[in-house]
Design a protein around this motif. Structure first.
Motif, short mmCIF file in Angstrom:
data_model
loop_
_atom_site.label_atom_id
_atom_site.label_comp_id
_atom_site.label_asym_id
_atom_site.label_seq_id
_atom_site.Cartn_x
_atom_site.Cartn_y
_atom_site.Cartn_z
N TYR A 51 -1.76 -11.45 10.98
CA TYR A 51 -2.35 -10.39 10.16
C TYR A 51 -1.62 -9.07 10.40
CZ TYR A 51 -4.54 -8.20 14.22
OH TYR A 51 -4.73 -7.55 15.40
N TYR A 52 -1.77 -8.15 9.46
CA TYR A 52 -1.33 -6.78 9.68
C TYR A 52 -2.20 -5.85 8.86
CZ TYR A 52 1.31 -7.33 5.28
OH TYR A 52 1.67 -7.58 3.99
N ASN A 74 -4.45 -7.44 5.89
CA ASN A 74 -3.94 -8.65 5.25
C ASN A 74 -3.87 -9.75 6.30
OD1 ASN A 74 -2.56 -10.63 3.92
ND2 ASN A 74 -0.94 -9.33 3.15
N VAL A 75 -4.81 -10.69 6.22
CA VAL A 75 -4.83 -11.82 7.16
C VAL A 75 -4.04 -12.94 6.50
CG1 VAL A 75 -6.30 -13.18 8.69
CG2 VAL A 75 -7.14 -11.04 7.76
N PHE A 76 -2.71 -12.78 6.44
CA PHE A 76 -1.91 -13.73 5.64
C PHE A 76 -1.88 -15.10 6.28
CE2 PHE A 76 1.85 -13.79 8.29
CZ PHE A 76 1.82 -12.57 8.93
N ASN A 79 -4.61 -16.49 4.53
CA ASN A 79 -4.56 -16.31 3.09
C ASN A 79 -5.72 -15.47 2.55
OD1 ASN A 79 -3.30 -16.56 0.74
ND2 ASN A 79 -3.86 -18.68 0.35
N THR A 80 -6.05 -14.38 3.21
CA THR A 80 -7.13 -13.54 2.70
C THR A 80 -6.94 -12.10 3.14
OG1 THR A 80 -9.53 -13.26 2.66
CG2 THR A 80 -8.58 -14.02 4.71
N TYR A 81 -7.65 -11.22 2.46
CA TYR A 81 -7.70 -9.82 2.87
C TYR A 81 -9.08 -9.54 3.43
CZ TYR A 81 -3.44 -8.03 0.67
OH TYR A 81 -2.15 -7.74 0.34
N LEU B 218 4.97 -6.84 12.67
CA LEU B 218 3.60 -6.95 12.20
C LEU B 218 2.72 -5.84 12.75
CD1 LEU B 218 3.11 -10.76 12.28
CD2 LEU B 218 3.16 -9.30 10.29
N SER B 221 3.06 -2.86 10.80
CA SER B 221 2.76 -3.08 9.38
C SER B 221 3.99 -2.99 8.49
CB SER B 221 1.73 -2.06 8.88
OG SER B 221 0.54 -2.20 9.58
N GLN B 239 0.70 -15.83 -1.39
CA GLN B 239 -0.65 -15.62 -0.89
C GLN B 239 -1.67 -15.50 -2.03
OE1 GLN B 239 -0.85 -12.38 1.88
NE2 GLN B 239 -3.06 -12.47 1.97
#
Lengths: 150, 397
Positions: A51-52, A74-76, A79-81, B218, B221, B239
């Motif tokens: 995430y970032y 962004n918890v990539f 796959n979600t925010y 990361l 950011s 995504q």
């Protein structure tokens, strides 16, 4: 794999309210004073490479006498925010800074302070005229406040 | 006997401003470098030279007018900006554009990625001292601009996106012209890729400069090709699968090493992917009318909020749009990839050589102007004062 539901679940001790924002972003409302604990918990639970912090956004609500601040994470990896949302009083909008936990918050905190006047307690880099031209910032106006007259 | 009258103290750290005037390209930005000899010990990023107040401006105009204002946020990637904003509006309105419009949107955005990456690679070559390559790359970039003009009607400011679709359709003649151009450009890109891989100067300048570890990328950011160059597989196209990205096959390009060379190679990889996507779209275009009837769009928006993200050429670009009911947005928040990549990237310059700063800055914006100072202590009068190093030769009395 942590699903959307679990994301709210493992932060449940801090969550006051949760709902979704279009298109499928998970919003959790937390208390402003707990923001550092929420980010610590995030970094403990999620893998650091999953995430970032994408965006920090503030909105002014003069009729409610509140300023809202949203942290979009962004918890990539899953796959979600995740949207972490807090409300601050308008006269004294102070929230603890998270730049030591999440260095990527720097740009967002500087920008939000300069445009909206949210003070990030513990961020020593805050300064006016980060973005706002000197003629506006010298009058002590925060342009994105609804009553700024800009 | 010589009497000592002055003590000359040259400070450990010399402050060197890079910018804010950039004759070459992009935004005016000031990097304040603090250097110990040739080695950088600290960098301050100073911004605020070009704030245009667009977020405030959007609050004062209607949702539909804002599409044109948003297009002017960025000259290079206006299609992705408008796409992101228009999709945020569509999420609020619950509108789903027809498949053909989704494909055409992706087509315009991939053409934009092509010419944006070619520009960055050209500037990288120029910064490494290879101006001929810059000229050649810019010349071939012009063909991509031409194909964007064939598609949207404008080589730069496309204004192509509409709520519920795109502004114009494409016919077979245009399709075959774009395919022709893409075929020509692909050959050239392969050639430039080979130059980047084989040229000694480019390799020596780019390799090992500005190395970013995945965890750092990361934590700070960083987004887009910068973070993918450090081996992190993140891409909003995968995504969110917005528009037609769910249907069109493509790969996410990553490189492991995280230096300037890795970032350039990610961009080359993405050029090939974009070319394949353009070809796929033009040969698999769904039927139907992609242009919505503007008169049938609702003037007033329901109460709601949405957060759209798009993979711009420089990385994740996000728009937050909030509507309080009515014809104007209550709040629009634009977070461009460069905000993260420029302001948060100060740590990448530390311990690098001054000469490598433009290379590291490469994908952002380059320029150098210098200022040096030394501190003089007058031993007889006991005062300290500063003079530029240039004038030091003249300090005798």
């Amino acid at each position: 794999m942590v699903t959307n539901l679990n994301l709210v679940d493992f932060l449940k001790e801090y969550v006051i309210n949760s709902y979704t924002m279009k298109p499928n972003r998970v919003v959790i409302e937390v208390e402003a004073s707990k923001i550092r604990e929420v980010f610590s918990k995030l970094s403990e639970t999620l893998d650091r490479e999953a995430y970032y912090l994408a965006t920090i956004e503030g909105t002014d609500f003069p009729e409610k006498n509140l300023i809202r601040i949203d942290y979009f994470v962004n918890v990539f990896g899953h796959n979600t925010y995740l949207v972490i949302r807090a409300y601050l009083p308008r006269e004294n909008p102070i929230i603890p800074s998270v730049i030591d936990l999440v260095p990527g918050a720097l740009a967002g905190e500087l920008e939000t302070y300069d445009l909206l006047g949210i003070i990030f307690d513990g961020n020593n880099y805050l300064r006016r005229s980060f973005f706002v031209p000197a003629d506006v910032s010298s009058k002590d106006i925060y342009p994105l406040r609804k009553d700024s007259g800009v | 006997m010589v009497e000592v009258t002055h003590l000359i103290e040259i400070p450990m750290a010399v402050e060197i401003p890079v910018g804010p005037q950039h004759p070459a390209l992009h935004e005016p930005l000031l990097l304040k470098l603090y250097a110990d000899g040739e080695r950088i010990i600290k960098v301050d990023v100073m911004t605020g030279y070009n704030h245009r107040g667009i977020e405030k401006l959007t609050e004062k105009n209607t949702f539909y007018r804002d599409i044109f204002i948003i297009g002017r946020v960025c000259g290079i990637c206006n299609a992705v900006h408008t796409n992101c904003y228009v999709r945020a509006l569509e999420y609020i309105l619950d509108v789903d554009p027809p498949p053909r419009a989704k494909y055409l949107r992706v087509l315009s955005m991939e053409l934009e990625r092509l010419h944006s990456h070619m520009l960055v690679l050209a500037v990288t070559a120029e910064l490494a001292g290879y101006e001929t390559l810059f000229m050649y790359l810019m010349k071939d970039r012009e063909y991509v601009m031409k194909s964007k003009e064939i598609l949207t009607g404008q080589r730069v400011m496309a204004d192509y996106m509409m709520v519920g679709g795109v502004r114009r359709d494409i016919d077979e003649v245009k399709t075959s012209r774009i395919l022709d151009i893409i075929k020509r450009v692909e050959e050239r890109i392969k050639y430039y890729h080979k130059i980047f891989q084989e040229d000694v100067t480019i390799n020596r300048r780019l390799r090992d400069t500005g190395r970013i570890k995945p965890r750092e990328a990361l934590a700070y950011s960083l987004v887009g090709p910068v973070v993918r160059g450090s081996g992190i597989k993140t891409d909003i196209r995968i995504q969110d699968k917005y528009d037609a990205y769910g249907d069109i096959p493509f790969n996410v390009i990553t490189e492991d090493y995280g230096d300037s060379y890795a970032r350039a190679m990610v961009r080359f990889g993405e050029l090939y992917e974009s070319i394949n996507m353009v070809r796929y779209i033009l040969t698999h275009l769904p039927q139907g009318n992609p242009v919505p009837d503007e008169r049938k769009l609702p003037r007033r928006f329901p109460v709601g909020e949405s957060y759209a993200a798009v993979e711009a050429p420089r990385g994740e670009l996000t728009y937050y749009v909030s509507s309080s009911g009515g014809d104007k947005p209550y709040r629009v928040k634009i977070r461009t990839p460069s905000l993260n990549n420029i302001v948060n990237s100060a740590f990448t310059y530390v311990d690098q050589m001054i000469a490598d700063v433009p290379i590291i800055l490469g994908s952002f914006d380059p320029c150098i102007s210098c200022m040096e100072r030394a501190v003089i202590t007058d031993l007889r009068r006991g005062v300290r004062y500063q003079v530029p190093l240039k004038e030091l030769g003249g300090v005798r009395k």
